[in-house]
Write an enzyme that holds these catalytic residues in place. Structure first.
Site, mmCIF file in Angstrom:
data_model
loop_
_atom_site.group_PDB
_atom_site.id
_atom_site.type_symbol
_atom_site.label_atom_id
_atom_site.label_comp_id
_atom_site.label_asym_id
_atom_site.label_seq_id
_atom_site.Cartn_x
_atom_site.Cartn_y
_atom_site.Cartn_z
ATOM 1 N N ARG A 1 0.812 -1.225 0.000
ATOM 2 C CA ARG A 1 0.000 0.000 0.000
ATOM 3 C C ARG A 1 0.840 1.266 0.000
ATOM 4 O O ARG A 1 0.531 2.234 -0.681
ATOM 5 C CB ARG A 1 -0.920 0.020 1.235
ATOM 6 C CG ARG A 1 -2.164 -0.832 1.128
ATOM 7 C CD ARG A 1 -3.240 -0.383 2.127
ATOM 8 N NE ARG A 1 -2.687 -0.244 3.477
ATOM 9 C CZ ARG A 1 -2.596 -1.268 4.336
ATOM 10 N NH1 ARG A 1 -2.985 -2.468 3.947
ATOM 11 N NH2 ARG A 1 -2.096 -1.114 5.538
ATOM 12 N N TYR B 1 13.154 -11.179 6.645
ATOM 13 C CA TYR B 1 14.365 -11.904 6.259
ATOM 14 C C TYR B 1 14.420 -13.196 7.076
ATOM 15 O O TYR B 1 13.431 -13.626 7.648
ATOM 16 C CB TYR B 1 15.573 -10.970 6.471
ATOM 17 C CG TYR B 1 16.898 -11.469 5.969
ATOM 18 C CD1 TYR B 1 17.947 -11.706 6.858
ATOM 19 C CD2 TYR B 1 17.128 -11.687 4.619
ATOM 20 C CE1 TYR B 1 19.180 -12.162 6.418
ATOM 21 C CE2 TYR B 1 18.360 -12.139 4.161
ATOM 22 C CZ TYR B 1 19.374 -12.377 5.070
ATOM 23 O OH TYR B 1 20.595 -12.827 4.630
ATOM 24 N N ARG C 1 17.357 -24.168 -3.805
ATOM 25 C CA ARG C 1 17.837 -24.495 -2.441
ATOM 26 C C ARG C 1 17.535 -23.294 -1.581
ATOM 27 O O ARG C 1 18.349 -22.455 -1.366
ATOM 28 C CB ARG C 1 19.350 -24.785 -2.479
ATOM 29 C CG ARG C 1 19.914 -25.346 -1.188
ATOM 30 C CD ARG C 1 20.138 -24.346 -0.103
ATOM 31 N NE ARG C 1 21.232 -23.412 -0.294
ATOM 32 C CZ ARG C 1 21.255 -22.199 0.299
ATOM 33 N NH1 ARG C 1 20.233 -21.780 1.036
ATOM 34 N NH2 ARG C 1 22.281 -21.390 0.124
ATOM 35 N N LYS D 1 15.889 -10.249 0.533
ATOM 36 C CA LYS D 1 17.262 -9.738 0.395
ATOM 37 C C LYS D 1 17.242 -8.284 -0.076
ATOM 38 O O LYS D 1 18.000 -7.441 0.414
ATOM 39 C CB LYS D 1 18.046 -10.601 -0.615
ATOM 40 C CG LYS D 1 18.317 -12.035 -0.161
ATOM 41 C CD LYS D 1 19.562 -12.142 0.704
ATOM 42 C CE LYS D 1 19.764 -13.554 1.199
ATOM 43 N NZ LYS D 1 21.016 -13.765 1.935
ATOM 44 N N GLU E 1 21.178 -15.970 -5.676
ATOM 45 C CA GLU E 1 20.791 -16.373 -4.314
ATOM 46 C C GLU E 1 20.098 -17.733 -4.299
ATOM 47 O O GLU E 1 19.187 -17.988 -5.096
ATOM 48 C CB GLU E 1 19.839 -15.333 -3.736
ATOM 49 C CG GLU E 1 19.608 -15.463 -2.252
ATOM 50 C CD GLU E 1 20.878 -15.230 -1.436
ATOM 51 O OE1 GLU E 1 21.564 -14.230 -1.663
ATOM 52 O OE2 GLU E 1 21.166 -16.086 -0.582
ATOM 53 N N ASP E 2 20.574 -18.608 -3.397
ATOM 54 C CA ASP E 2 19.880 -19.886 -3.136
ATOM 55 C C ASP E 2 19.704 -20.737 -4.385
ATOM 56 O O ASP E 2 18.644 -21.341 -4.593
ATOM 57 C CB ASP E 2 18.548 -19.626 -2.416
ATOM 58 C CG ASP E 2 18.780 -19.131 -0.997
ATOM 59 O OD1 ASP E 2 17.796 -18.980 -0.256
ATOM 60 O OD2 ASP E 2 19.951 -18.898 -0.643
ATOM 61 N N ASP F 1 25.872 -14.766 -3.476
ATOM 62 C CA ASP F 1 25.889 -14.430 -2.049
ATOM 63 C C ASP F 1 26.163 -15.650 -1.182
ATOM 64 O O ASP F 1 26.896 -15.579 -0.191
ATOM 65 C CB ASP F 1 24.521 -13.820 -1.694
ATOM 66 C CG ASP F 1 24.469 -13.324 -0.278
ATOM 67 O OD1 ASP F 1 23.420 -13.492 0.369
ATOM 68 O OD2 ASP F 1 25.493 -12.807 0.191
ATOM 69 N N ASP F 2 25.608 -16.809 -1.548
ATOM 70 C CA ASP F 2 25.789 -18.000 -0.710
ATOM 71 C C ASP F 2 27.227 -18.492 -0.737
ATOM 72 O O ASP F 2 27.741 -19.011 0.247
ATOM 73 C CB ASP F 2 24.848 -19.116 -1.183
ATOM 74 C CG ASP F 2 23.407 -18.704 -1.031
ATOM 75 O OD1 ASP F 2 22.715 -18.564 -2.053
ATOM 76 O OD2 ASP F 2 22.986 -18.448 0.113
ATOM 77 N N ALA G 1 29.545 -29.379 2.883
ATOM 78 C CA ALA G 1 30.470 -29.097 1.761
ATOM 79 C C ALA G 1 29.661 -28.721 0.522
ATOM 80 O O ALA G 1 29.914 -29.187 -0.583
ATOM 81 C CB ALA G 1 31.338 -30.319 1.481
ATOM 82 N N ALA H 1 27.765 -23.138 0.319
ATOM 83 C CA ALA H 1 28.253 -22.279 1.403
ATOM 84 C C ALA H 1 29.536 -22.830 2.001
ATOM 85 O O ALA H 1 30.537 -22.113 2.146
ATOM 86 C CB ALA H 1 27.165 -22.149 2.473
ATOM 87 N N ASN I 1 20.437 -22.024 8.140
ATOM 88 C CA ASN I 1 19.144 -21.336 8.271
ATOM 89 C C ASN I 1 18.029 -22.219 7.731
ATOM 90 O O ASN I 1 18.294 -23.086 6.891
ATOM 91 C CB ASN I 1 19.177 -20.034 7.445
ATOM 92 C CG ASN I 1 20.122 -19.018 8.019
ATOM 93 O OD1 ASN I 1 20.074 -18.715 9.192
ATOM 94 N ND2 ASN I 1 21.020 -18.523 7.193
ATOM 95 N N ASN J 1 25.708 -14.011 9.554
ATOM 96 C CA ASN J 1 24.843 -14.074 8.368
ATOM 97 C C ASN J 1 25.392 -13.159 7.290
ATOM 98 O O ASN J 1 25.910 -12.075 7.593
ATOM 99 C CB ASN J 1 23.414 -13.642 8.761
ATOM 100 C CG ASN J 1 22.414 -13.873 7.652
ATOM 101 O OD1 ASN J 1 22.472 -13.181 6.637
ATOM 102 N ND2 ASN J 1 21.526 -14.840 7.827
#
Ligand SMILES: NC(=O)c1ccc[n+]([C@@H]2O[C@H](COP(=O)([O-])OP(=O)(O)OC[C@H]3O[C@@H](n4cnc5c(N)ncnc54)[C@H](O)[C@@H]3O)[C@@H](O)[C@H]2O)c1
Ligand SMILES: O=C(O)C[C@H](O)C(=O)O
Ligand SMILES: [Mg+2]
Length: 531
Positions: free
Chosen positions: A52, A73, A126, A144, A215-216, A238-239, A275, A278, A394, A439
């Protein structure tokens, strides 16, 4: 009854049935473990405000960042993604699907903003530690970018969340009548890469100065796409890279918390559980950092790897591992050496901790509770004066352990960090067990802002290292000795501008900076000399 106008062949009864299904599902799933039963309700209220009145939304988020970052987040955003089809009210961002091949160059002009500074893209393969959530992973990209606005002051009109919808391998979603994406198995191989290639070409054609954060993405593509694009486009993963920087900062902080100089880092024994994108990202960066401290030559780089023991779902990774993941190969331990340490291929985490007596136990496994009582008891024999436990997975329920468990078993002379926020632990007699949040939110906003303002054409390893070192040095000696190795999220804007300045300075030093908004590299160079 048919809705003639809309040509739906769905009856009122069907719609009501689907709504009931969704409501019941939301009631069941609307909890992220023991954390906050009202988390989803809070997210919905903030999401409606965002729809809004965007200015008011960010004003509320920035003014209450400690309370609402865990809502927009990690960890709540994971719950949102798990329930996305029922929470969806209006689209936010762009969806490029496998069925749009050949159309993306025109599609990209459907986005109303003439300028886009930051894109966060995911394929939902992921999502946090929750696995393949398909297009419902768009919630991660949105969350993010909320931090890019709240922490780095990026203009909300110039951010773009993107979902690359190539299907999903999540069996529940493939059967879910409410699923919002392509209900087919994931595209893979060259066909998958062709979709991502077309997306990247389209966005950088329309917005040549945009920065794209991956990301992911599942690990096998996270590394491949990073290597494919990082020297051509302004992008980072980022990961892999953001997490590596945060972990380096935490590891250096853990050395400082032992009352030792950071230069002692190469003597640390580090056990890593996980492994994937990340874990390997952290290992590569930690090894390079140690090598730099040991003389920055081939011998130093080679010897640094002997400080790491890596455990994945099949146990300790050694040279005896069959079909070893090539990304993990550099960290496969020598079998004879392991034999001397009383270890073997596939040794369990508790066996490794018992034999290695590590300074640091770091988790990026996505397995909640992996640091069991038995594992933590074994850590009592650590040779460190102050062992560090980094339960970085996480969301909350995937944390390898909670701070309460860690402090209760190991006492107060430890360093603890987790990927999702936990409260500090009251240890009695006025003592506090500090729970740091390790993080990548402490780096990605500054990496993006610094790259944007420097005008650097790529995001170099040096720029990422500068970001990590700035974060590592941010906490004062007094704070570190108290066990506080990362800043409170209330300081996220301050650390973000520090990180951005370090990134700009490095881009200028590497002669990568081309300037931004009329400030050219020469003016930037003057700025960097001022800092
Ligand atoms: N704190 C942060 O900033 C941050 C950043 C990135 C990722 N993460 C978290 O890290 C976790 C992993 O992310 P990823 O992309 O590497 O996932 P991934 O699925 O690619 O890798 C998971 C790894 O854990 C290993 N594993 C699984 N079960 C195990 C067990 N029982 N013991 C030891 N290892 C085991 C797997 O073999 C794999 O190597 C996720 O929960 C993610 O949310 C946190
Ligand atoms: O999303 C986060 O909180 C951190 C990280 O990118 C993750 O995938 O867990
Ligand atoms: Mg991530």
């Amino acid at each position: 009854m048919n809705f003639g106008l809309f040509c739906f062949n769905i009856s009122i009864a069907n719609i009501i049935e689907l709504i009931v299904v969704d409501l019941k599902r939301l009631q069941v799933q609307a909890r992220d473990g023991p954390s906050d039963p009202n988390a989803l309700a809070k997210w919905r209220i903030l999401n409606r405000l965002h729809d809004r009145n965007e200015t008011m939304y960010y004003k509320v988020l920035i003014a209450n960042i400690e309370e609402y970052a865990p809502v927009v987040y990690t960890p709540t955003v994971g719950l949102v993604c798990q329930n996305y089809s029922g929470l969806f009210r209006r689209p936010r961002g762009m969806y490029f699907s496998a069925e749009d091949r050949g159309e993306m160059m025109s599609m990209v002009y459907n986005w109303p903003a003439e300028q886009v500074d930051m894109i966060v893209v995911t394929d939902g393969s992921r999502v946090l530690g929750l696995g393949d959530l398909g297009v419902h992973g768009i919630g991660i990209a949105i969350g993010k970018l909320d931090l890019y606005v709240a922490a780095a002051g990026i203009n909300p009109q110039r951010v773009l969340p993107v979902m690359i919808d190539v299907g999903t391998n999540n069996g529940k979603l493939l059967k879910d009548p409410l699923y919002l994406g392509l209900q087919q198995h994931r595209l893979d191989g060259d066909d998958y890469v062709a979709v991502v290639d077309e997306f990247m070409e389209a966005v950088f054609t329309r917005w040549p100065n945009v920065i794209v954060q991956f990301e992911d993405f599942q690990s096998k593509w996270a590394f491949k796409l990073l290597q494919r694009y990082r020297n051509t486009y302004r992008m980072f993963n980022d990961d892999v890279q953001g997490t590596a920087g945060v972990a380096i900062a935490g590891l250096l902080g853990a050395v400082r918390a032992q009352g030792r100089p950071m230069i002692d880092f190469p003597k640390q024994k580090i056990v890593v559980a996980g492994a994937g994108s990340a874990g390997i990202g952290v290992l590569n960066a930690a090894r390079k950092t140690m090598a730099r401290m040991l003389g920055n030559n081939e011998i130093a780089y080679e010897s640094a790897k002997s400080q790491f023991w890596v455990v994945d779902a099949k146990g300790l990774i050694t040279e005896g591992r069959e079909n070893i993941d090539p990304d993990a190969l550099p960290f496969a331990r020598n079998l004879k050496e392991m034999d001397r340490q009383g270890l073997r291929e596939g040794a369990s985490l508790v066996e490794v901790v018992k034999q290695v007596k590590p300074d640091v136990l770091l988790g990026l496994s996505a397995v909640g509770g992996l640091f069991s009582k038995e594992v933590l008891e074994a850590l009592k024999d650590s040779t460190s004066t102050r062992p560090a436990i980094f339960a970085m997975s996480n969301p909350t329920k995937n944390a390898e352990c909670t701070p309460e468990v860690a402090f209760s078993i190991l006492g107060d002379n430890i360093i603890f960090a987790s990927g999702s926020p936990f409260r500090d632990v009251d240890l009695g007699n006025g003592r506090i067990g500090h729970c740091n949040q390790g993080n990548n939110m402490y780096l990605f906003p500054g990496i993006g802002l610094g790259t944007l303002l420097s005008g650097s054409r790529v995001i170099s390893d040096g720029m990422l290292q500068a970001a990590a070192e700035r974060l590592a040095a941010y906490m004062s000696d007094d704070e570190v000795i108290q066990g506080i190795i990362f800043p409170s999220i209330s300081r996220i804007r301050d650390i973000t501008q520090e990180v951005a300045a370090a990134v700009i300075k490095e881009a200028v030093e590497e002669d990568l900076a081309e300037g931004h908004n009329g400030m050219d590299a020469r003016e930037l160079r003057k700025l960097s000399q001022v800092n």
